[in-house]
Design an enzyme around this catalytic site. Structure first.
Site: not given
Ligand SMILES: Cc1cc2nc3c(=O)[nH]c(=O)nc-3n(C[C@H](O)[C@H](O)[C@H](O)COP(=O)(O)O)c2cc1C
Length: 490
Positions: A40, A123, A223, A248
């Site tokens: 998300p 969050c 994640n 990301e």
């Molecule tokens: C642009 C962006 C928006 C995000 N929005 C949400 C969100 O709406 N809900 C949520 O649970 N996490 C959100 N996250 C966190 C990601 O879902 C994820 O948990 C976090 O980026 C770690 O994962 P990664 O290491 O693959 O980036 C967001 C992350 C990014 C970069």
């Protein structure tokens, strides 16, 4: 790696009041054993992006986080948030909030449009702290237990949670067990603590994720630390999870699940074609293009395209930027010209710690500094300023406190505002209808969105928000009457 059936009544030793028997294997039966999952993402996991990712290997997507209270009261928000197509499945709708009844109401409105409902309890942003949702519910297990048991007991589809870890593995495991026992059918564990954000993000702990996976009976998604397809296999082996979610890694390379590093214009063009059919706000489109072209737009030779992308919001300008980058790098990509890093780029690159193993036009991970590297750089910068006699904190505010130059500039800007004391006082206030900050000139003491809803429902104007709903409606009536008069004359 089989996900077990979820027989929640049997596990519910901690919370006798909650969920009914749900004998389902959400991962296998509902989510088609999805292993490759798009996270998300606010402003980024919208429909055209999800469709792009699904065409290239994503097996499950989430909507961006939706605010449960706004979702309940605003039909326009709801309609925009739920836009989807038959190919856009399986789909999980994610909500944030802290009121079990409001979250339930929102989930009931969404359940016909998706395969599961997720609660965001990970969050870490300041807005979540102010609104007491996301990772800040980690401090309130009773409330969380009530939220999860209320929703899982009343929904026809499964309820899942996306959470961050505690520093301690055993506390994280107890936390996950509590959520399982309250009725969660699946957990996504983001292996970072809520303090690990921004430049202090650092690595996720797969150890925490493995410990949870071993302790719970419901399926688990991991994640964190996923930059390429090999990381996914590695993560599954290390943690034993059912599926792996990336945010990301997916934004910088939406073809990550296919193990490809395409030239950036390929996903960009496909995404823009999808946007033509399923419109998205220009800010989302711009955000996606900036990430896809991250490694080219920071080069000196592409500063004009960078500026065009930053300043314009039309499909024409977006297509122009994509085409310009493609024209510049296609000859290198096809081997008609040979690529070599140019000196004039070095200065741009050094500020970004540009260290690519692939040529810059290919989609590839964006590797940040580690928290320690970041802190070292901040310290080095501070020492450099000090040795040049440019102490960052040599400035003083009105009360004689030392402040940075940036802070001083902000204070001066605030001081120039009319009604200064009033505005400063009000800015710290919150909207009377939701946890968002108040628009300080708003007639009704609301944030922009709540004010818009009120004006829409009650036929009002709010000059502070420059919302002229009432005036416009009146003008429309007058215009229609005038048109009818003209018709009669004809
Ligand atoms: C642009 C962006 C928006 C995000 N929005 C949400 C969100 O709406 N809900 C949520 O649970 N996490 C959100 N996250 C966190 C990601 O879902 C994820 O948990 C976090 O980026 C770690 O994962 P990664 O290491 O693959 O980036 C967001 C992350 C990014 C970069």
């Amino acid at each position: 790696m089989e996900a077990m059936s979820v027989e929640l009544d049997n596990q519910n030793s901690e919370d006798p009041g909650s969920p009914p028997m749900k004998n389902i294997d959400i991962w296998k039966d509902i989510l088609n054993s999805a292993k490759f999952i798009v996270a998300p993402m606010v402003d980024a996991s919208e429909l055209p992006w999800r469709l792009l990712c699904r065409r290239h290997g994503a097996q499950l997507c989430y909507t961006p986080m939706l605010h449960s209270s706004v979702f309940c009261r605003d039909p326009k928000y709801r309609k925009e948030a739920l836009v989807s197509t038959p190919e856009d499945r399986p789909l999980i709708v994610q909500f944030c909030g802290n009121d079990p009844d409001i979250l339930l109401e929102a989930a009931l409105l969404a359940e016909g449009h998706c395969d599961a409902i997720d609660i965001n309890i990970g969050c870490p942003q300041a807005i979540a702290k102010r609104g007491h949702y996301g990772a800040f519910l980690q401090d309130d297990w009773d409330l969380l237990r009530r939220i999860v048991s209320t929703l899982s007991g009343k929904l026809k589809i499964p309820l899942t949670c996306k959470l961050r870890v505690f520093p301690e593995i055993d506390k994280t495991v107890r936390y996950a067990l509590m959520l399982q026992n309250a009725g969660a059918s699946l957990l996504t564990i983001h292996g970072r603590t809520r303090e690990q954000k921004g430049p202090l993000t650092g690595l996720a702990s797969w150890k925490h994720i493995r410990a949870v996976r071993e302790a719970v009976k419901i399926p688990v998604f991991a994640n964190g630390n996923i930059q390429c397809v090999q990381d996914i296999e590695h993560c599954i082996q290390e943690t034993g999870v059912q599926g792996v979610m990336t945010a990301e890694g997916n934004l910088y390379n939406p073809f990550i699940f296919e193990g490809r590093y395409p030239p950036s214009w390929e996903p960009a063009e496909e995404y823009l074609d999808l946007v033509e059919r399923h419109p998205a706000p220009s800010s989302y489109i711009r955000g996606h293009l900036f990430k896809l072209f991250q490694h080219t737009l920071c080069l000196a030779e592409n500063q004009e395209e960078r500026a065009i992308l930053a300043r314009n919001s039309t499909m024409e300008s977006f297509r122009h930027v994509v085409q310009a980058v493609k024209n510049r790098y296609l000859p290198y990509h096809e081997g008609r010209l040979s690529w070599r890093k140019r000196n004039d780029d070095d200065q741009m690159e050094s500020s970004l710690d540009y260290n690519l193993t692939l040529p810059p036009w290919l989609c590839q991970p964006y590797v940040r500094d580690s928290p320690q590297e970041h802190l070292n750089k901040v310290e080095a910068k501070r020492m450099e300023l000090e040795s040049n006699g440019e102490d960052k904190r040599k400035f003083q505010d009105e009360e004689g406190n030392e402040v940075s130059h940036k802070r001083l500039k902000k204070l001066r800007r605030i001081a120039r505002r009319p009604n200064r004391s009033l505005s400063m006082k009000r800015r710290s206030d919150l909207c009377t209808a939701c946890p968002n900050p108040l628009g300080f000139k708003c007639e009704y003491k609301l944030c922009r969105q709540c004010c818009r809803n009120k004006c829409f429902k009650e036929n009002l104007d709010c000059p502070g928000h420059r919302n002229l709903t009432k005036t416009r409606r009146q003008m429309a009536i007058e215009f229609a009457a005038q048109r009818d008069d003209n018709k009669e004359v004809i």
